[in-house]
Design an enzyme around this catalytic site. Structure first.
Site, PDB file in Angstrom:
ATOM      1  N   SER A 219      -4.401  -4.970   1.837  1.00 35.92           N
ATOM      2  CA  SER A 219      -5.565  -5.091   2.714  1.00 35.92           C
ATOM      3  C   SER A 219      -5.391  -6.312   3.604  1.00 35.92           C
ATOM      4  CB  SER A 219      -6.839  -5.272   1.867  1.00 35.92           C
ATOM      5  OG  SER A 219      -7.933  -5.597   2.698  1.00 35.92           O
TER       6      SER A 219
ATOM      7  N   TYR B 279     -10.638 -10.173  -5.233  1.00 35.29           N
ATOM      8  CA  TYR B 279     -10.098  -9.062  -4.433  1.00 35.29           C
ATOM      9  C   TYR B 279      -9.039  -9.578  -3.449  1.00 35.29           C
ATOM     10  CZ  TYR B 279      -9.879  -4.974  -1.384  1.00 35.29           C
ATOM     11  OH  TYR B 279      -9.440  -3.892  -0.663  1.00 35.29           O
TER      12      TYR B 279
HETATM   13  N1  NAP Z   1     -12.152   0.850   2.233  1.00 38.12           N
HETATM   14  C1  NAP Z   1     -11.690  -0.270   2.778  1.00 38.12           C
HETATM   15  O1  NAP Z   1     -12.340  -0.903   3.646  1.00 38.12           O
HETATM   16  C2  NAP Z   1     -10.339  -0.799   2.382  1.00 38.12           C
HETATM   17  C3  NAP Z   1      -9.754  -1.784   3.202  1.00 38.12           C
HETATM   18  C4  NAP Z   1      -8.520  -2.276   2.839  1.00 38.12           C
HETATM   19  C5  NAP Z   1      -7.867  -1.803   1.732  1.00 38.12           C
HETATM   20  N2  NAP Z   1      -8.456  -0.849   0.956  1.00 38.12           N
HETATM   21  C6  NAP Z   1      -7.733  -0.398  -0.248  1.00 38.12           C
HETATM   22  O2  NAP Z   1      -7.520   0.993  -0.179  1.00 38.12           O
HETATM   23  C7  NAP Z   1      -7.353   1.518  -1.495  1.00 38.12           C
HETATM   24  C8  NAP Z   1      -8.177   2.784  -1.635  1.00 38.12           C
HETATM   25  O3  NAP Z   1      -9.551   2.451  -1.529  1.00 38.12           O
HETATM   26  P1  NAP Z   1     -10.585   3.374  -0.745  1.00 38.12           P
HETATM   27  O4  NAP Z   1     -11.136   2.569   0.367  1.00 38.12           O
HETATM   28  O5  NAP Z   1      -9.996   4.691  -0.466  1.00 38.12           O
HETATM   29  O6  NAP Z   1     -11.744   3.435  -1.838  1.00 38.12           O
HETATM   30  P2  NAP Z   1     -12.310   4.623  -2.756  1.00 38.12           P
HETATM   31  O7  NAP Z   1     -12.693   5.794  -1.924  1.00 38.12           O
HETATM   32  O8  NAP Z   1     -13.330   3.958  -3.609  1.00 38.12           O
HETATM   33  O9  NAP Z   1     -11.048   5.039  -3.623  1.00 38.12           O
HETATM   34  C9  NAP Z   1     -10.593   4.282  -4.713  1.00 38.12           C
HETATM   35  C10 NAP Z   1      -9.706   5.189  -5.555  1.00 38.12           C
HETATM   36  O10 NAP Z   1      -9.211   4.421  -6.667  1.00 38.12           O
HETATM   37  C11 NAP Z   1      -9.485   5.132  -7.861  1.00 38.12           C
HETATM   38  N3  NAP Z   1      -9.711   4.207  -8.961  1.00 38.12           N
HETATM   39  C12 NAP Z   1     -10.643   3.232  -9.054  1.00 38.12           C
HETATM   40  N4  NAP Z   1     -10.576   2.632 -10.264  1.00 38.12           N
HETATM   41  C13 NAP Z   1      -9.582   3.266 -10.935  1.00 38.12           C
HETATM   42  C14 NAP Z   1      -9.041   3.118 -12.240  1.00 38.12           C
HETATM   43  N5  NAP Z   1      -9.516   2.186 -13.094  1.00 38.12           N
HETATM   44  N6  NAP Z   1      -8.028   3.928 -12.631  1.00 38.12           N
HETATM   45  C15 NAP Z   1      -7.550   4.873 -11.779  1.00 38.12           C
HETATM   46  N7  NAP Z   1      -8.009   5.051 -10.528  1.00 38.12           N
HETATM   47  C16 NAP Z   1      -9.023   4.260 -10.120  1.00 38.12           C
HETATM   48  C17 NAP Z   1     -10.744   5.931  -7.563  1.00 38.12           C
HETATM   49  O11 NAP Z   1     -10.819   7.077  -8.400  1.00 38.12           O
HETATM   50  P3  NAP Z   1     -11.731   7.244  -9.688  1.00 38.12           P
HETATM   51  O12 NAP Z   1     -13.015   6.529  -9.437  1.00 38.12           O
HETATM   52  O13 NAP Z   1     -11.863   8.728  -9.810  1.00 38.12           O
HETATM   53  O14 NAP Z   1     -10.932   6.642 -10.796  1.00 38.12           O
HETATM   54  C18 NAP Z   1     -10.484   6.365  -6.120  1.00 38.12           C
HETATM   55  O15 NAP Z   1      -9.686   7.522  -6.111  1.00 38.12           O
HETATM   56  C19 NAP Z   1      -7.745   0.385  -2.451  1.00 38.12           C
HETATM   57  O16 NAP Z   1      -6.583  -0.215  -2.966  1.00 38.12           O
HETATM   58  C20 NAP Z   1      -8.487  -0.579  -1.549  1.00 38.12           C
HETATM   59  O17 NAP Z   1      -8.411  -1.920  -2.025  1.00 38.12           O
HETATM   60  C21 NAP Z   1      -9.676  -0.322   1.262  1.00 38.12           C
END
Ligand code: NAP
Length: 253
Positions: free
Chosen positions: A137, A150
């Site tokens: 990120s 984070y």
């Molecule tokens: N959204 C943003 O603004 C943003 C910005 C920069 C980087 N990111 C990064 O992008 C990545 C994906 O996030 P997203 O934005 O797509 O959020 P999201 O929609 O909340 O997706 C998170 C994913 O991680 C899984 N997850 C969470 N806890 C877990 C666990 N303990 N074991 C296995 N799987 C787990 C969730 O599935 P389950 O709940 O079904 O387990 C879900 O599939 C993350 O690494 C995040 O830090 C996001």
């Protein structure tokens, strides 16, 4: 340009991970999708099943058993592309937050990613072919008040990924770190749906996913989706660290 015939994507039950799975399915990669919510994985497998075989693994990657199960799976069923995308974010002043979720965040965002990378990379290097995508990120570029743990986990992911990319650069394995800015996923339930802020600052998960797959195929180390975030990233990266710290000390994430 490399293409991958098989891939394992963590965090594929929603957001960026689900979109990456969809992009890879369109390219014909056999998929293994991992997350805790089995029913979401089943829905995805049903959606993509006419394009490519999809296996699901319901596992909590914040737990020893969950990571070990996925490591075992990777040993028995090696993949050409690993996408370490699963991640969580906790917000608040560190001293006011309960400790357990902070530790879980480190186990998921850092330890699981390191272990799954280690489960794949030696074999990829021996084969002279493979790809690793680690989703970090922009939050990892600088200290981040309000998101101390984070930001630190993502700083680790970026630095770790850059280091291993240098180590294996002549092996035929592509290693890419993805640094999205604000992305409209379940992680941000209050994302604005319209207006200037949305247009300037917010990314769609599909856009991030396409950029991530494109950049690992092309062997690019850094993937920063979206023009605004590419400029922000370039500015932060080019400023002296002392200036970045001075700015960060005034801004609450
Ligand atoms: N959204 C943003 O603004 C943003 C910005 C920069 C980087 N990111 C990064 O992008 C990545 C994906 O996030 P997203 O934005 O797509 O959020 P999201 O929609 O909340 O997706 C998170 C994913 O991680 C899984 N997850 C969470 N806890 C877990 C666990 N303990 N074991 C296995 N799987 C787990 C969730 O599935 P389950 O709940 O079904 O387990 C879900 O599939 C993350 O690494 C995040 O830090 C996001």
């Amino acid at each position: 340009m490399a293409t991958y015939r098989s891939a394992l994507v963590t965090g594929a039950s929603s957001g960026i991970g689900r979109e990456i799975a969809r992009v890879l399915a369109d390219r014909g990669a056999e998929l293994t999708v991992v997350a805790r919510r089995q029913e979401r994985l089943d829905e995805l497998a049903a959606e993509l099943g006419d394009r490519t075989p999809v296996r699901t693994i319901a596992a909590d990657l914040g737990s020893e058993d969950g990571v070990a199960a996925v490591e075992r799976h990777l040993t028995e069923h090696p993949v050409e592309l690993l996408v370490n995308n699963a991640g969580v974010s906790t917000g608040g002043m560190f001293h006011e937050l309960p400790l357990a979720p902070e530790l879980n965040e480190i186990r998921l965002n850092v330890l699981a990613l390191v272990r799954l990378t280690h489960a794949c990379l030696p074999r990829m290097v021996s084969a002279g072919h493979g790809g690793i995508v680690n989703v970090s990120s922009i939050a990892g570029n600088q200290p981040l008040q309000g998101y101390a743990t984070y930001g630190a986990t993502k700083a680790f992911v970026t630095s770790f990924t850059e280091s291993i990319a240098f180590e294996v650069r002549r092996s035929g394995v592509h290693v890419t770190v993805v640094k999205p800015g604000y992305t409209d996923t379940e992680m941000n339930p209050d994302a604005p749906q319209q207006g200037l802020q949305r247009r300037l600052l917010w990314l769609d998960a599909t856009h991030v996913a396409k950029a991530a797959v494109r950049d690992v195929e092309r062997g690019r180390l850094h993937c920063v989706p979206g023009a605004t975030w590419r400029v922000a990233d370039a500015v932060i990266e080019s400023l002296p660290r002392v200036a970045v710290r001075a700015l960060s000390s005034r801004v609450r994430g």
